[in-house]
Scaffold this motif. Sequence first.
Motif, mmCIF file in Angstrom:
data_model
loop_
_atom_site.group_PDB
_atom_site.id
_atom_site.type_symbol
_atom_site.label_atom_id
_atom_site.label_comp_id
_atom_site.label_asym_id
_atom_site.label_seq_id
_atom_site.Cartn_x
_atom_site.Cartn_y
_atom_site.Cartn_z
ATOM 1 N N HIS A 572 -3.192 5.682 2.072
ATOM 2 C CA HIS A 572 -3.145 4.544 2.991
ATOM 3 C C HIS A 572 -4.167 3.467 2.664
ATOM 4 O O HIS A 572 -4.303 2.500 3.420
ATOM 5 C CB HIS A 572 -3.338 5.025 4.436
ATOM 6 N N ALA A 652 3.607 3.822 4.970
ATOM 7 C CA ALA A 652 3.254 3.530 6.362
ATOM 8 C C ALA A 652 4.464 3.284 7.251
ATOM 9 O O ALA A 652 4.313 3.009 8.441
ATOM 10 C CB ALA A 652 2.331 2.311 6.406
ATOM 11 N N SER A 658 2.939 -0.192 11.687
ATOM 12 C CA SER A 658 2.012 0.340 10.685
ATOM 13 C C SER A 658 2.289 -0.264 9.318
ATOM 14 O O SER A 658 1.363 -0.600 8.566
ATOM 15 C CB SER A 658 2.121 1.860 10.627
#
Length: 895
Positions: A572, A652, A658
């Motif tokens: 991420h 995501a 997100s």
Amino acid sequence: MKKHLKKIGLGMLATAVCVTTVAVGASGIGKIYKTTTVEESVSAASDIVMHFKWTGKSTPHLYYSNVNNTSGTNMSYPGVPMNAEGNGWYSYTIAEADSADLVISVPDVDYQTNSFGRTSGEYWYDDGRGWFTENPDKDIMMAENKTNVSKNDGIVSVDTNASQVAAEEGITIHFVSDWDKASVYYWNAMPDDMETSWPGENMSKDEDGYYTYTFQGVNKINLLFTNGSQQTADLSVKSGEWWYDGKKWSKKKPNNNTPEPVPYDKRDFREETIYFLMTTRFYDGDSSNNRYCWDDESLIKSETNHDPGWRGDFKGLIEKLDYIKALGFSAIWITPVVENASGLDYHGYHAYDFSRVDPRYESDDTTYQDLINACHEKGIRVVQDIVLNHTGNWGERNMFHMFDKDEDDGSSDKSAFMSVAKDGEKAAELQKGVEMKGQGASDYDDIETNTSIAEHLKPGAQYDSRLAAMKEDDIDKDRVYHHEKSIQWEGYTVQTGQMAGDCVDINTENPAVAKYLRECYINYINMGVDAFRIDTVKHISRLTFNKEFLPYFMEAGGDNFFMFGEACVRRHETFNAGIAPISVCFYTWKESKDYPWGDTLSNEDTVLKHYNENMSEQRTSDNAFLKGNEYHTPDRSQASGLDQIDFRMHWAFANAGSAFSAGLDEDPYFNDSTYNVTYVDSHDYAPDTAPEDQRFAGSQDTWAENLDLMFTFRGIPCIYYGTEIEFQKGCPIDPMVNNAKKPYKESGRAYFGDEIEGDVTTSDFGVYSNASGKMADTLNHPLAKHIQRLNLIRRAVPALQKGQYSTEGCSGGISYKRRYTDSDTDSFVCVTISSTATFSGVPSGTYVDMVTGDVQQCSGTLTANCSGKGNMRVYVLQTDGAPDGKIGEDGSYLK
């Protein structure tokens, strides 16, 4: 070039490869060159008397098992020698046997039939002519190809099929070439075991450019074509008339007029949307090219489910282009087309020959060129998935020739198996690998039959022998492959180590290897391919891409040839574990300094230096961003030419919020993120927590919201086949993920063709009529309608395709403004997803919402009222050429 030597039978390969050769004893294994099975037959007397005609020099053997009511016992393969009777006939009697299972073989030439059952009686089998109830030399001949078992004046008719009947005598071959002369060199001719001396027999040349030769009284033969200095690969063919064009055998004369690429306007690829499909799992247009992979049945029960891995094909894809166009997609991304070899190679990522299209995709009347042309005629662009990082573990035929495909080693519905290429340029290296890793075997095939090796070690020993040949310094002295034995996912050896058992890492720093690879792929560009999706980018140095591949591909492809890579970073953060050189955005840049480039060893040193010197590189760009409300000409002078799948957004995309945040955070570090390709799930992964190993399992409104973002935010949207109906939702993405061993139909790679049976008429992208059958139901699915409308809206608004963006003055949860300007266009749009947003400081004027048709007069502030997850507002400033009303029909989400 060395003269070709006579081939001999090579036996079975690794037990991990599910071949159809029959193991008929503790260690006896033979090849099936002819399949002859008869389920019922005449019963006479209490013995089984078997006569077999064989005119070769070697003695036939009879193996029998499962014998009922006899004092005899079973034996080890190949059984007992048969007794010569004269005139080529041999016989053997199994005394006092009511029934038995039999196999006839000639071990010296590796000939073997399938096992067939017989009850007591007397039988004659002539390898060249078939089955008889009496000696056929007395002209009492069994009738062939009847539909039922019956007696009629002593003649037995047997229900069988083409693969179970001894073929007619005679083979005629045609070979097309621009050579001044051609000869056919042959060996292992059946049934007489004929061979010729090098360079073989002269072929006669026809007016149409084909060379022709006929073998009389032959029903199977190994051969190659040569002009004395050049030669084809080793080939094999059975009775009948055959044409060979340098790629494959055809039962019909191929069209000599190879289709030329269709001229096509290569527009900016950001104008496209991409439908990604696995060709073999999409639509079956030609069942005759269906093939089971070696491990299909043993691992995922494909034969039990009548679902061969190689099922969909180019012909089927052509038939369903209108379906893809009806959804509104203007580009297709197809899995690799190059010839493959592995236990499960239906996906295309285990290359065996980069220079050749795998014949399992093609039909007698449909080639890869036909597919490309058909797409272009419909305005659809072709994205070819390519692999530069690895081959399969059998070695690439033109780079590391250890094995040949043995087309005769399986039945017509099986993929061809591999036999050791005794004349392959790397056969000696394979033998050295055997000496190092063969567990005491003297050659590769001995690993399989050596009874001193534990059964569970045999496949592994064969695999290790292959790998040693390719990866040991003392064996692969040409350094065709990288020799790194370990691998880490966040470190330098990710670029030099082997990423998986069926993916052996190519040494792309070897100039000769790189040259071969790019020449292969430039040939596909010359066929008209519009774009490359490049697999496993993180596993190759960016320097190697910039030195050996990207400039050549861009020159060959010309303006707007598009390339995007897959740097698989399942994390991420923007920079993978804080390491720039193996991060997604890093690959979009040219080099910031010059590095020397020369021979293989110095190049290997240079890419390590490049990796270390770029550990903290964080170049930035404003190419994707508006300046206030103004579009500015992007500076692509430092772009490498390799854009990327947006893996951080993908990872995501458990929800749109997100993914949007991830995009905002990472975008400054791409050269130009408006060229990123965005998707939610694929043939490899779903987003993190979605869960990642299943086809997207989120709710339908989550899907709708994700799609809204993909089709209106920066980048090029892409969906994986079946998304339009939530196909295989929650199923394992890969049937073998986590060693699940699921049937295809229970995985995300299930066959899709059943969902698109029927027809449709398209007049434009996303505009269709007359949908019929199951296809009509599929096109009416809520997500299919949603995707269709998103495509229509995106195609109408240039800012949604190529615009820069900004979130300045945008007060919604997911909201942004975009603009694109050129000499003919000024397109400005405000977008909000799932909730109301206010846009402050935007240009004054009239705005029209593409979803509802709502019209607003704006003096710097615009409020877009929106509610409902997956709903959206797309307000377009009314400038010259801008769409001025609602686009498409309301659906479950856009309304």
